[in-house]
Design a protein around this motif. Structure first.
Motif, short mmCIF file in Angstrom:
data_model
loop_
_atom_site.label_atom_id
_atom_site.label_comp_id
_atom_site.label_asym_id
_atom_site.label_seq_id
_atom_site.Cartn_x
_atom_site.Cartn_y
_atom_site.Cartn_z
N THR A 214 23.13 17.30 -49.17
CA THR A 214 24.46 17.16 -49.78
C THR A 214 25.36 16.25 -48.94
O THR A 214 26.40 15.79 -49.43
N GLY A 215 24.97 16.04 -47.68
CA GLY A 215 25.80 15.21 -46.82
C GLY A 215 27.03 15.91 -46.29
O GLY A 215 27.92 15.27 -45.73
N LEU A 216 27.11 17.23 -46.45
CA LEU A 216 28.27 17.95 -45.93
C LEU A 216 28.17 18.04 -44.41
O LEU A 216 27.12 18.37 -43.86
N VAL A 217 29.27 17.75 -43.74
CA VAL A 217 29.33 17.90 -42.28
C VAL A 217 29.22 19.40 -41.97
O VAL A 217 29.99 20.20 -42.51
N PRO A 218 28.26 19.81 -41.12
CA PRO A 218 28.05 21.24 -40.86
C PRO A 218 29.32 21.97 -40.43
O PRO A 218 29.51 23.14 -40.78
N GLU A 219 30.17 21.28 -39.69
CA GLU A 219 31.41 21.89 -39.19
C GLU A 219 32.34 22.35 -40.30
O GLU A 219 33.25 23.14 -40.08
N ARG A 220 32.14 21.83 -41.51
CA ARG A 220 33.02 22.25 -42.61
C ARG A 220 32.52 23.50 -43.32
O ARG A 220 33.23 24.09 -44.13
N LEU A 221 31.29 23.89 -43.03
CA LEU A 221 30.71 25.05 -43.73
C LEU A 221 30.93 26.33 -42.93
O LEU A 221 30.72 26.37 -41.72
N GLU A 222 31.36 27.37 -43.64
CA GLU A 222 31.49 28.69 -43.01
C GLU A 222 30.72 29.70 -43.85
O GLU A 222 30.91 29.78 -45.08
N LEU A 223 29.86 30.47 -43.21
CA LEU A 223 29.13 31.53 -43.90
C LEU A 223 29.93 32.81 -43.77
O LEU A 223 30.40 33.14 -42.68
N GLU A 224 30.11 33.53 -44.87
CA GLU A 224 30.79 34.84 -44.81
C GLU A 224 29.72 35.92 -44.92
O GLU A 224 29.01 36.01 -45.93
N VAL A 225 29.62 36.71 -43.89
CA VAL A 225 28.64 37.81 -43.89
C VAL A 225 29.37 39.13 -43.66
O VAL A 225 30.47 39.16 -43.12
N THR A 226 28.74 40.22 -44.08
CA THR A 226 29.38 41.53 -43.90
C THR A 226 28.66 42.32 -42.81
O THR A 226 27.55 41.98 -42.41
N GLU A 227 29.31 43.40 -42.41
CA GLU A 227 28.74 44.23 -41.35
C GLU A 227 27.42 44.86 -41.74
O GLU A 227 26.65 45.28 -40.87
N SER A 228 27.15 44.94 -43.03
CA SER A 228 25.88 45.56 -43.48
C SER A 228 24.68 44.78 -42.94
O SER A 228 23.57 45.29 -42.88
N LEU A 229 24.94 43.55 -42.53
CA LEU A 229 23.90 42.72 -41.93
C LEU A 229 23.33 43.38 -40.68
O LEU A 229 22.19 43.13 -40.29
N PHE A 230 24.12 44.21 -40.06
CA PHE A 230 23.72 44.73 -38.76
C PHE A 230 23.14 46.14 -38.84
O PHE A 230 22.99 46.82 -37.85
N ILE A 231 22.81 46.56 -40.05
CA ILE A 231 22.25 47.90 -40.20
C ILE A 231 20.76 47.91 -39.87
O ILE A 231 20.29 48.76 -39.14
N GLU A 232 20.02 46.96 -40.41
CA GLU A 232 18.60 46.92 -40.07
C GLU A 232 18.14 45.51 -39.72
O GLU A 232 18.75 44.53 -40.11
N ASP A 233 17.06 45.45 -38.97
CA ASP A 233 16.50 44.18 -38.56
C ASP A 233 17.56 43.26 -37.95
O ASP A 233 17.65 42.08 -38.25
N THR A 234 18.33 43.85 -37.06
CA THR A 234 19.47 43.17 -36.48
C THR A 234 19.07 41.91 -35.70
O THR A 234 19.73 40.89 -35.80
N ASP A 235 17.97 42.01 -34.94
CA ASP A 235 17.58 40.89 -34.09
C ASP A 235 17.29 39.65 -34.92
O ASP A 235 17.69 38.54 -34.57
N ARG A 236 16.63 39.87 -36.04
CA ARG A 236 16.28 38.76 -36.90
C ARG A 236 17.54 38.12 -37.49
O ARG A 236 17.67 36.90 -37.53
N ALA A 237 18.47 38.96 -37.92
CA ALA A 237 19.71 38.45 -38.50
C ALA A 237 20.48 37.65 -37.44
O ALA A 237 20.99 36.56 -37.72
N LEU A 238 20.53 38.19 -36.23
CA LEU A 238 21.26 37.50 -35.16
C LEU A 238 20.62 36.16 -34.82
O LEU A 238 21.31 35.17 -34.61
N ASP A 239 19.29 36.13 -34.79
CA ASP A 239 18.57 34.88 -34.53
C ASP A 239 18.94 33.82 -35.56
O ASP A 239 19.22 32.67 -35.23
N THR A 240 18.90 34.24 -36.81
CA THR A 240 19.19 33.30 -37.90
C THR A 240 20.61 32.78 -37.80
O THR A 240 20.86 31.58 -37.94
N LEU A 241 21.56 33.68 -37.56
CA LEU A 241 22.96 33.25 -37.46
C LEU A 241 23.18 32.36 -36.24
O LEU A 241 23.98 31.43 -36.28
N THR A 242 22.46 32.66 -35.16
CA THR A 242 22.58 31.83 -33.96
C THR A 242 22.08 30.42 -34.26
O THR A 242 22.69 29.43 -33.82
N ARG A 243 20.99 30.33 -35.02
CA ARG A 243 20.48 29.00 -35.40
C ARG A 243 21.46 28.27 -36.32
O ARG A 243 21.63 27.06 -36.23
#
Ligand code: C2E
Ligand code: MG
Ligand code: MG
Ligand code: MG
Length: 279
Positions: A136-165
């Motif tokens: 799409t050519g969007l500059v990454p700095e303009r994109l924000e992902l909105e995630v909820t706390e439910s992300l941290f209920i299970e498989d937390t390490d995997r979710a954190l890895d993905t968000l870190t990337r």
């Protein structure tokens, strides 16, 4: 005497329950074709600076126009899409459509996209993200992902890895509906978020309830302490906006500023594709 038979023989039968279950099954069935049949659209809701009112970004909100039922609320169909796995292709469409649209805006404003837990936990979400930004050519700095706390209920390490990337790509991450999850504070320590969105349930009670006002004040203070900007969701009145400003809330979003609308419905002054002095 109670009849002992298999499933469905319980005396709990209520016509409404049956109706509800049937509606859900039909939505499940219809969601499968909704994407290919072009029944989805994005509406956009501005996120504005609380002091100046200047628009800083837009949140993309998915809309489903069902051919028979008309508009179905995301609060109803998103959980169905999550349960069936359809959220994966639908979420990819939302991301791609939102990024493509934002890339065409003249004003380089932030574009916020809601991401379900299942999307983050899917293999290769970070690859999808990178490909979408490239395509799409969007500059990454303009994109924000909105995630909820439910992300941290299970498989937390995997979710954190993905968000870190995702963050390594330059994309930012906001915690949505903050305060409604079961471990809000520890969530803030497990990942370096870029923004906190205070849930609408606190904002809507800010004048009527001392405890809601205290929680809003505390969350804004928390944001200040952590160096994170805070967005208040669901601002519906002038009085709520004033109360948030008095607490030095950074940004506001809600019907008082604007309802979510198709981008074409925004006036020239705020339309990011036409406005030149925004951002
Ligand atoms: P959310 O991300 O917390 O989005 C805010 C919701 O509050 C939206 O509801 C918005 O229309 C509504 N809202 C905004 N301002 C006000 C206000 O002043 N008063 C009131 N009463 N409501 C306000 P919507 O569009 O029905 O979406 C509901 C939820 O569905 C979203 O909550 C989000 O969790 C989910 N959702 C929407 N679009 C997507 C999507 O593309 N992907 C995913 N995964 N979830 C989505
Ligand atoms: Mg959101
Ligand atoms: Mg929210
Ligand atoms: Mg919400």
């Amino acid at each position: 005497r109670v009849k002992q038979s298999g499933r469905g023989s319980f005396a709990f039968f209520h016509p409404e329950m049956d109706e509800e279950a049937r509606r859900r099954r039909e939505l499940e069935r219809d969601l499968v074709h909704a994407l290919e049949q072009g029944q989805f659209a994005l509406h956009w809701q501005p996120q504005a600076d609380a002091q100046s009112g200047m628009i800083r970004g837009f949140e993309a909100l998915l809309r489903w126009r069902h051919p028979v039922r008309g508009d179905v609320s995301p609060t109803e169909f998103i959980p169905v899409a999550e349960a069936t796995g359809m959220i994966i292709p639908i979420g990819a469409w939302v991301l791609r459509t939102a990024c493509a649209e934002a890339a065409s805006w003249e004003a380089p404003l932030r574009v916020a996209v809601n991401i379900s837990v299942a999307q983050i936990q899917q293999d290769g979400f970070d690859v999808l993200l990178r490909e979408t930004l490239l395509a799409t050519g969007l500059v990454p700095e303009r994109l924000e992902l909105e995630v909820t706390e439910s992300l941290f209920i299970e498989d937390t390490d995997r979710a954190l890895d993905t968000l870190t990337r995702a963050k390594a790509l330059g994309v930012s991450v906001a915690i949505d509906d903050f305060g409604t999850g079961f471990s809000s504070l520890s969530t803030l320590r497990s990942f370096t978020f870029d923004r906190i969105k205070i849930d609408r349930s606190f904002v809507s009670e800010i004048e009527k309830s001392d405890s809601a006002a205290a929680i809003v004040r505390a969350v804004i203070g928390l944001g200040q302490g952590l160096g994170l900007p805070v967005v208040a969701e669901g601002v519906e009145t002038q009085a709520q906006l004033a109360a948030l400003n008095a607490q030095a809330c950074d940004e506001v979003q809600g019907y008082f500023i604007s309802r979510p609308m198709p981008m074409a419905a925004f006036s020239a002054e705020v339309h990011p594709a036409r406005s030149v002095e925004a951002a």
